[in-house]
Scaffold this active site. Structure first.
Site, short mmCIF file in Angstrom:
data_model
loop_
_atom_site.label_atom_id
_atom_site.label_comp_id
_atom_site.label_asym_id
_atom_site.label_seq_id
_atom_site.Cartn_x
_atom_site.Cartn_y
_atom_site.Cartn_z
N THR A 44 0.84 -1.20 0.00
CA THR A 44 0.00 0.00 0.00
C THR A 44 0.87 1.25 0.00
O THR A 44 0.62 2.20 -0.75
CB THR A 44 -0.89 0.00 1.27
OG1 THR A 44 -1.65 -1.21 1.29
CG2 THR A 44 -1.81 1.19 1.30
N ALA A 291 -13.07 8.03 3.33
CA ALA A 291 -11.78 7.80 4.01
C ALA A 291 -12.06 7.59 5.49
O ALA A 291 -11.75 8.43 6.33
CB ALA A 291 -10.87 9.01 3.79
N HIS A 473 19.76 28.85 14.02
CA HIS A 473 18.89 30.03 13.89
C HIS A 473 19.03 30.61 12.49
O HIS A 473 20.14 30.69 11.98
CB HIS A 473 19.31 31.09 14.92
CG HIS A 473 18.56 32.37 14.81
ND1 HIS A 473 17.24 32.48 15.19
CD2 HIS A 473 18.93 33.60 14.35
CE1 HIS A 473 16.84 33.72 14.99
NE2 HIS A 473 17.85 34.41 14.48
C1 LIG Z 1 -3.57 6.99 0.99
C2 LIG Z 1 -2.63 6.48 2.06
C3 LIG Z 1 -1.56 7.25 2.45
C4 LIG Z 1 -0.70 6.79 3.43
N1 LIG Z 1 0.33 7.60 3.82
C5 LIG Z 1 1.16 7.19 4.79
C6 LIG Z 1 2.25 8.01 5.20
O1 LIG Z 1 2.46 9.10 4.68
N2 LIG Z 1 3.06 7.55 6.18
C7 LIG Z 1 2.85 6.35 6.78
O2 LIG Z 1 3.63 5.98 7.67
N3 LIG Z 1 1.84 5.54 6.42
C8 LIG Z 1 0.98 5.94 5.43
N4 LIG Z 1 -0.03 5.12 5.04
C9 LIG Z 1 -0.19 3.82 5.72
C10 LIG Z 1 0.79 2.79 5.15
O3 LIG Z 1 0.62 2.70 3.76
C11 LIG Z 1 0.55 1.44 5.81
O4 LIG Z 1 0.63 1.57 7.21
C12 LIG Z 1 1.57 0.42 5.36
O5 LIG Z 1 1.55 0.25 3.96
C13 LIG Z 1 1.29 -0.93 6.04
O6 LIG Z 1 2.24 -1.86 5.61
P1 LIG Z 1 1.91 -3.41 5.65
O7 LIG Z 1 3.15 -4.09 5.20
O8 LIG Z 1 1.32 -3.81 6.92
O9 LIG Z 1 0.76 -3.64 4.56
P2 LIG Z 1 0.61 -3.23 3.04
O10 LIG Z 1 1.47 -2.10 2.69
O11 LIG Z 1 -0.85 -3.10 2.81
O12 LIG Z 1 1.17 -4.49 2.25
C14 LIG Z 1 0.54 -5.73 2.27
C15 LIG Z 1 0.94 -6.48 1.02
O13 LIG Z 1 0.52 -7.83 1.13
C16 LIG Z 1 0.08 -8.28 -0.13
N5 LIG Z 1 -0.79 -9.43 0.13
C17 LIG Z 1 -1.90 -9.48 0.88
N6 LIG Z 1 -2.38 -10.73 0.93
C18 LIG Z 1 -1.55 -11.51 0.20
C19 LIG Z 1 -1.52 -12.89 -0.12
N7 LIG Z 1 -2.43 -13.74 0.33
N8 LIG Z 1 -0.52 -13.34 -0.91
C20 LIG Z 1 0.42 -12.49 -1.40
N9 LIG Z 1 0.45 -11.16 -1.12
C21 LIG Z 1 -0.52 -10.68 -0.32
C22 LIG Z 1 -0.64 -7.05 -0.69
O14 LIG Z 1 -0.74 -7.15 -2.11
C23 LIG Z 1 0.30 -5.93 -0.25
O15 LIG Z 1 1.29 -5.67 -1.21
C24 LIG Z 1 -0.90 5.53 4.04
C25 LIG Z 1 -1.98 4.73 3.63
C26 LIG Z 1 -2.83 5.20 2.65
C27 LIG Z 1 -3.98 4.34 2.21
N1 LIG Z 2 0.45 10.63 6.93
C1 LIG Z 2 0.19 9.39 7.32
O1 LIG Z 2 0.91 8.80 8.13
C2 LIG Z 2 -0.98 8.67 6.76
C3 LIG Z 2 -1.65 9.19 5.67
C4 LIG Z 2 -2.74 8.50 5.19
C5 LIG Z 2 -3.14 7.32 5.78
N2 LIG Z 2 -2.45 6.83 6.84
C6 LIG Z 2 -2.90 5.59 7.49
O2 LIG Z 2 -3.81 4.93 6.66
C7 LIG Z 2 -4.86 4.36 7.43
C8 LIG Z 2 -6.19 4.82 6.91
O3 LIG Z 2 -6.36 6.22 7.11
P1 LIG Z 2 -7.82 6.83 7.30
O4 LIG Z 2 -7.71 8.30 7.40
O5 LIG Z 2 -8.73 6.24 6.29
O6 LIG Z 2 -8.26 6.18 8.67
P2 LIG Z 2 -8.18 6.74 10.17
O7 LIG Z 2 -8.47 5.57 11.02
O8 LIG Z 2 -6.94 7.52 10.38
O9 LIG Z 2 -9.38 7.77 10.25
C9 LIG Z 2 -10.70 7.37 9.99
C10 LIG Z 2 -11.64 8.52 10.31
O10 LIG Z 2 -12.92 8.21 9.81
C11 LIG Z 2 -13.88 8.45 10.81
N3 LIG Z 2 -14.97 7.51 10.60
C12 LIG Z 2 -14.96 6.19 10.83
N4 LIG Z 2 -16.15 5.65 10.47
C13 LIG Z 2 -16.91 6.66 9.99
C14 LIG Z 2 -18.22 6.75 9.45
N5 LIG Z 2 -18.99 5.68 9.34
N6 LIG Z 2 -18.65 7.97 9.05
C15 LIG Z 2 -17.87 9.05 9.17
N7 LIG Z 2 -16.63 9.03 9.66
C16 LIG Z 2 -16.15 7.85 10.06
C17 LIG Z 2 -13.15 8.26 12.13
O11 LIG Z 2 -13.76 9.01 13.15
C18 LIG Z 2 -11.76 8.78 11.79
O12 LIG Z 2 -11.68 10.17 11.98
C19 LIG Z 2 -4.60 4.75 8.86
O13 LIG Z 2 -3.98 3.67 9.49
C20 LIG Z 2 -3.64 5.91 8.76
O14 LIG Z 2 -2.75 5.95 9.86
C21 LIG Z 2 -1.40 7.49 7.35
#
Ligand SMILES: Cc1cc2nc3c(=O)[nH]c(=O)nc-3n(C[C@H](O)[C@H](O)[C@H](O)COP(=O)(O)OP(=O)(O)OC[C@H]3O[C@@H](n4cnc5c(N)ncnc54)[C@H](O)[C@@H]3O)c2cc1C
Ligand SMILES: NC(=O)c1ccc[n+]([C@@H]2O[C@H](COP(=O)([O-])OP(=O)(O)OC[C@H]3O[C@@H](n4cnc5c(N)ncnc54)[C@H](O)[C@@H]3O)[C@@H](O)[C@H]2O)c1
Length: 495
Positions: A44, A291, A473
């Site tokens: 992801t 989201a 600074h």
């Molecule tokens: C829009 C968005 C922005 C984000 N921004 C940030 C950020 O700025 N900073 C931050 O720290 N976090 C951010 N996150 C969160 C971050 O992406 C996740 O916390 C992180 O990717 C989790 O890593 P993971 O390895 O647990 O899972 P994932 O990254 O979800 O990886 C899981 C992998 O497992 C694979 N997989 C699953 N099941 C199987 C299977 N059965 N066989 C083979 N492969 C499989 C999937 O294809 C995937 O590639 C963001 C998330 C989103 C959605």
């Molecule tokens: N900069 C970063 O580190 C970053 C950026 C993007 C995503 N992420 C990670 O990705 C994951 C997903 O992020 P996210 O923002 O989708 O989840 P989140 O859990 O951070 O926030 C979800 C929000 O949706 C609200 N919510 C939940 N159910 C709802 C409903 N039925 N109606 C209205 N509001 C509702 C909650 O109150 C909460 O504010 C999180 O684990 C986050 O930490 C991290």
């Protein structure tokens, strides 16, 4: 012909949790097999999360800078976006990161398997073709794989589950059409002119901020009284104020109940109720981004059949080092309870690899995991609020020091607003040592400042020593230095 592979460590999922475990385990001399169903490594974070979103946010910062140039006497004609070039920039950023990672994995001799894995209760892993393939493919890199049949069996001494998560839909409002999850929102061909967003966490706020910088009208539908209702309250309030000041409309106490296609079939009409007056309202938008969190990928029948503890929320319970209740099976990243953050998954993965290799790693300290939201201004937080320090950790003499950030020279130059709060107190058993217990920042570059705070907090540096750190600074980091001085009873450029 189907084949069987032997390996010390098999890892299911090549996201941050999986690849961090793989890199460290290989470094420690283990043979490692990394199984991924996507066509590229990175999960992801690299493919549809951290990296593409921050690429777009970097572009949005450039837009902000150009829009504010006139306040510094620089005249620019109104900037516009070449959407095809912006998409190319985002995609190239992702490709650079994923190919760099693929090369690193290959350099550590990690065996890659492209396919869909399922751990069996006898400990073997069955891999079948990925959804986009007819064969399981095996090799040293996802770019150089050979066909290995329609089923590959892997015998591993240790297995690490790193399957991550997926966007959660609203009840009764499936994704599709103009109702987007974060992956679809990142891949939009055209930036929305009117965007509705439901949610109040990182994804919702980052998209709201980015789309607003790109010129969209943005409405954020929030179910509680403020976004980030579980975060440090003052920071959440300040960030909300700043987002509103930038023209983002925030509708609190709202619950989306229905979506229908917009007039003339374009866009979406969003119906929501307000818990303030129980009335129903509607707004029209080009897109609705949902989201509201992510669901862990733990609901597959094979995982449910394993003898591992899974919470009602679908999260895998582990011990301090990441081991599940099934011997030699470990879990990492977003499928475990705690912050869903890439850097947490990295640290967990390193810890698991070291534990498998028989080292004696320290458990991940969840308290010291920083979180950042890349809005304008940024929000960054590490450690505890006053209430958490008192009630969860049993700290004493806990106080919060607010530093008036508008006194900082760089904040003045940037015409920025924000806040800085430092929570200090004494941990149980250390009544004579005041330490930093939490730092909560809203400011430009807060994402960079929070690392310093994490070091001070994680190392349990006495406040009097932390406050002696000399910050260059004029920098934003002086705000942290000044806040520490103030907390230590020696305010410098402030009262
Ligand atoms: C829009 C968005 C922005 C984000 N921004 C940030 C950020 O700025 N900073 C931050 O720290 N976090 C951010 N996150 C969160 C971050 O992406 C996740 O916390 C992180 O990717 C989790 O890593 P993971 O390895 O647990 O899972 P994932 O990254 O979800 O990886 C899981 C992998 O497992 C694979 N997989 C699953 N099941 C199987 C299977 N059965 N066989 C083979 N492969 C499989 C999937 O294809 C995937 O590639 C963001 C998330 C989103 C959605
Ligand atoms: N900069 C970063 O580190 C970053 C950026 C993007 C995503 N992420 C990670 O990705 C994951 C997903 O992020 P996210 O923002 O989708 O989840 P989140 O859990 O951070 O926030 C979800 C929000 O949706 C609200 N919510 C939940 N159910 C709802 C409903 N039925 N109606 C209205 N509001 C509702 C909650 O109150 C909460 O504010 C999180 O684990 C986050 O930490 C991290």
């Amino acid at each position: 012909m189907n084949s069987t592979l032997q390996t010390d460590v098999a890892i299911i999922g090549a996201g941050p949790g999986g690849y961090a475990t793989a890199l460290r385990a290989a470094e420690l001399g283990k043979s490692v097999t990394l199984i991924e169903r996507d066509a590229h490594v990175g999960g992801t974070c690299l493919l549809r999360g951290c990296i593409p979103s921050k690429a777009l946010i970097s572009a949005a910062h450039t837009m902000d800078a150009m829009n504010h140039a006139a306040t510094m006497g620089i005249q620019v004609t109104a900037p516009s976006v070449d959407e095809a070039k912006l998409a190319q920039y985002r995609e190239q950023t992702v490709t650079t990161m994923t190919s760099g990672l693929a090369e690193l994995l290959a350099a550590r001799h990690i065996q890659m398997v492209h396919g869909q894995a399922a751990l069996q209760s006898d400990g073997t892993i069955l891999v079948t073709p990925a959804p986009d393939a007819t064969q399981v493919r095996v090799g040293q890199s996802l770019d150089a794989l050979h066909d290995a049949g329609t089923q590959v069996t892997i015998q591993a001494t240790d297995t690490v589950l790193a399957t991550g998560g997926r966007p959660r839909p609203l009840p009764n409002v499936p994704f599709g059409g103009a109702v987007l999850d974060s992956t679809a929102a990142l891949g939009l061909e055209h930036l929305p002119k009117r965007a509705a967003i439901v949610g109040a966490g990182s994804v919702a706020l980052e998209f709201a901020s980015m789309w607003r910088s790109m010129g969209a009208e943005v409405t954020l539908l929030v179910r509680h009284d403020t976004p980030l209702s579980h975060a440090h309250h003052r920071s959440a309030v300040v960030l909300t104020r700043e987002l509103k000041r930038r023209g983002i409309k925030i509708v609190a106490h709202s619950q989306v109940t229905e979506t229908t296609p917009g007039e003339s079939g374009e866009g979406v009409h969003v119906t929501y109720t307000s818990s303030l007056d129980n009335e129903t309202y509607g707004i029209d938008a080009d897109v609705l981004l949902v989201a509201i969190g992510r669901d862990p990928n733990t609901d597959m029948p094979w995982m449910q059949d394993l003898d591992i503890d899974i919470t009602d929320a679908g999260l895998i319970v582990t011990d301090d080092l990441g081991q599940t209740s099934m011997p030699h099976v470990w879990a990492v990243g977003d499928i475990t309870p705690g912050h869903g953050l890439a850097h947490r998954a990295f640290e967990q993965g390193i810890t698991i690899a070291e534990a498998i290799a028989g080292l004696n790693p320290k458990p991940v300290d969840e308290r010291t995991i920083p979180s950042v939201i890349f809005t304008t201004p940024e929000f960054a937080s590490v450690g505890r609020t006053v209430q958490e320090a008192q009630t969860i950790d049993g700290c004493t003499d806990v106080t919060e020091t607010l530093y008036p950030v508008m006194g900082n020279a760089r904040m003045v130059m940037e015409r920025a607003n924000g806040s800085m709060a430092v929570v200090t107190g004494c941990r149980p058993g250390h009544p004579d040592q005041r330490e930093v217990l939490g730092v909560h920042i809203v400011a430009p570059m807060a994402s960079e400042l929070i690392g310093q705070a994490e070091h001070v907090l994680g190392a349990h540096t006495p406040l009097s020593d932390a406050a002696r750190l000399i910050e260059p600074h004029p920098t934003f980091s002086e705000m942290f230095g000044e806040a520490l001085l103030k907390a230590d009873g020696r305010p410098f450029n402030t009262l």
